[in-house]
Design a protein around this motif. Structure first.
Motif, mmCIF file in Angstrom:
data_model
loop_
_atom_site.group_PDB
_atom_site.id
_atom_site.type_symbol
_atom_site.label_atom_id
_atom_site.label_comp_id
_atom_site.label_asym_id
_atom_site.label_seq_id
_atom_site.Cartn_x
_atom_site.Cartn_y
_atom_site.Cartn_z
ATOM 1 N N VAL B 4 0.859 -1.184 0.000
ATOM 2 C CA VAL B 4 0.000 0.000 0.000
ATOM 3 C C VAL B 4 0.895 1.233 0.000
ATOM 4 N N THR B 5 0.661 2.133 -0.959
ATOM 5 C CA THR B 5 1.428 3.372 -1.065
ATOM 6 C C THR B 5 0.471 4.552 -1.016
ATOM 7 N N GLN B 6 0.710 5.471 -0.097
ATOM 8 C CA GLN B 6 -0.162 6.635 0.040
ATOM 9 C C GLN B 6 0.569 7.900 -0.382
ATOM 10 N N SER B 7 -0.182 8.782 -1.028
ATOM 11 C CA SER B 7 0.393 10.077 -1.423
ATOM 12 C C SER B 7 -0.666 11.172 -1.341
ATOM 13 N N PRO B 8 -0.257 12.431 -1.056
ATOM 14 C CA PRO B 8 1.103 12.782 -0.662
ATOM 15 C C PRO B 8 1.399 12.340 0.767
ATOM 16 N N GLU B 9 2.663 12.451 1.194
ATOM 17 C CA GLU B 9 2.997 12.125 2.582
ATOM 18 C C GLU B 9 2.410 13.152 3.526
ATOM 19 N N ALA B 10 2.393 14.404 3.100
ATOM 20 C CA ALA B 10 1.848 15.485 3.918
ATOM 21 C C ALA B 10 1.125 16.468 3.016
ATOM 22 N N LEU B 11 0.085 17.098 3.555
ATOM 23 C CA LEU B 11 -0.730 18.035 2.777
ATOM 24 C C LEU B 11 -1.233 19.122 3.703
ATOM 25 N N ARG B 12 -0.998 20.360 3.310
ATOM 26 C CA ARG B 12 -1.465 21.514 4.080
ATOM 27 C C ARG B 12 -2.477 22.258 3.236
ATOM 28 N N LEU B 13 -3.692 22.426 3.752
ATOM 29 C CA LEU B 13 -4.769 23.097 3.051
ATOM 30 C C LEU B 13 -5.320 24.241 3.885
ATOM 31 N N GLN B 14 -5.918 25.196 3.210
ATOM 32 C CA GLN B 14 -6.672 26.235 3.898
ATOM 33 C C GLN B 14 -8.071 25.701 4.193
ATOM 34 N N GLU B 15 -8.663 26.168 5.256
ATOM 35 C CA GLU B 15 -10.041 25.796 5.578
ATOM 36 C C GLU B 15 -10.929 26.053 4.369
ATOM 37 N N THR B 108 -1.143 9.744 5.191
ATOM 38 C CA THR B 108 -1.023 11.135 4.736
ATOM 39 C C THR B 108 -1.331 12.033 5.923
ATOM 40 N N HIS B 109 -0.359 12.887 6.259
ATOM 41 C CA HIS B 109 -0.529 13.828 7.370
ATOM 42 C C HIS B 109 -1.191 15.091 6.831
ATOM 43 N N LEU B 110 -2.437 15.310 7.220
ATOM 44 C CA LEU B 110 -3.241 16.413 6.707
ATOM 45 C C LEU B 110 -3.367 17.522 7.742
ATOM 46 N N ILE B 111 -3.055 18.736 7.327
ATOM 47 C CA ILE B 111 -3.201 19.913 8.195
ATOM 48 C C ILE B 111 -4.139 20.883 7.511
ATOM 49 N N ILE B 112 -5.184 21.282 8.225
ATOM 50 C CA ILE B 112 -6.140 22.276 7.724
ATOM 51 C C ILE B 112 -5.956 23.555 8.526
ATOM 52 N N GLN B 113 -5.547 24.599 7.834
ATOM 53 C CA GLN B 113 -5.292 25.883 8.501
ATOM 54 C C GLN B 113 -6.531 26.760 8.481
ATOM 55 N N PRO B 114 -6.857 27.423 9.615
ATOM 56 C CA PRO B 114 -8.051 28.291 9.667
ATOM 57 C C PRO B 114 -7.892 29.489 8.748
#
Lengths: 112, 114
Positions: B4-15, B108-114
């Motif tokens: 199993v391969t996941q992408s991206p490893e990390a993702l930063r999105l705006q709210e 995938t490490h997901l960060i949602i910024q306010p």
């Protein structure tokens, strides 16, 4: 209803020691699986027990062993601890093969 | 060997910024594909099971889809509380001896910024 419970939550051991981790499955669940999660990685399958019988084993050395009790709770034993055994150990339970596995919050094991 | 391969490893999105996480897999025969969410210091929390190509599942802002080679987790108008690591796992039809062990990706490490 209570979820999967694991004890202890944290544990510190030294190299060469032995450790026993415990898991209580969700009520009614007869299958218990153990996983090792190293920081930054996904969980890796160690063992599965169903109705007190071992059903499968991942690619782990014989230092790792487990058992399941008549009440479906389970223990994971690790002998001759190595630094590389430092990880989060997760227990998961399910009712049967057609149901998803539900995880506890794990035991954080640190080896000094 | 199942992979199993996941992408991206990390993702930063705006709210509010929608996106998709990818999970590519190889398995001898697929019994099920699973999505989990994991918060720091916690165990994985079950989200979805998909069994066959073309299947879709939805829960609040999340939608999971499955093809014969990959799965997507679509996140629509995410909120900061959606920040977590999302894990994909497969369960093979025949793991040898009847085991139901899951094979996980790295997440995938997901960060949602306010």
């Amino acid at each position: 209803d209570a979820g999967v419970t694991q004890s202890p939550t944290h544990l510190i051991k030294t190299r060469g020691q032995h450790v026993t981790l415990r898991c209580s499955p969700i009520s009614g669940h007869k299958s218990v699986s153990w996983y090792q999660q190293v920081l930054g990685q996904g969980p890796q399958f160690i063992f599965q027990y169903y109705e007190k019988e071992e059903r499968g084993r991942g690619n782990f050395p014989d230092r790792f062993s487990a058992r399941q009790f008549p009440n479906y709770s389970s223990e994971l034993n690790v002998n001759a601890l190595l630094l590389g055994d430092s990880a989060l150990y997760l227990c998961a339970s399910s009712g049967n093969s057609n149901q998803p596995q539900h995880f506890g919050d794990g035991t954080r094991l640190s080896i000094l | 060997e199942d992979q199993v391969t996941q992408s991206p490893e990390a993702l930063r999105l705006q709210e509010g910024e929608s996106s998709s996480l990818n999970c590519s897999y190889t398995v001898s025969g697929l019994r099920g594909l699973f999505w989990y969410r994991q918060d720091p210091g916690k165990g994985p929390e079950f989200l979805f099971t998909l069994y066959s190509a073309g299947e879709e599942k939805e829960k609040e802002r999340l939608k999971a889809t499955l093809t014969k080679k990959e799965s997507f987790l679509h996140i629509t108008a995410p909120k900061p509380e959606d920040s977590a690591t999302y894990l994909c796992a497969v369960q093979a039809l025949d793991s040898g001896g009847g085991a139901d062990g899951l094979t996980f990706g790295k997440g995938t490490h997901l960060i949602i910024q306010p």
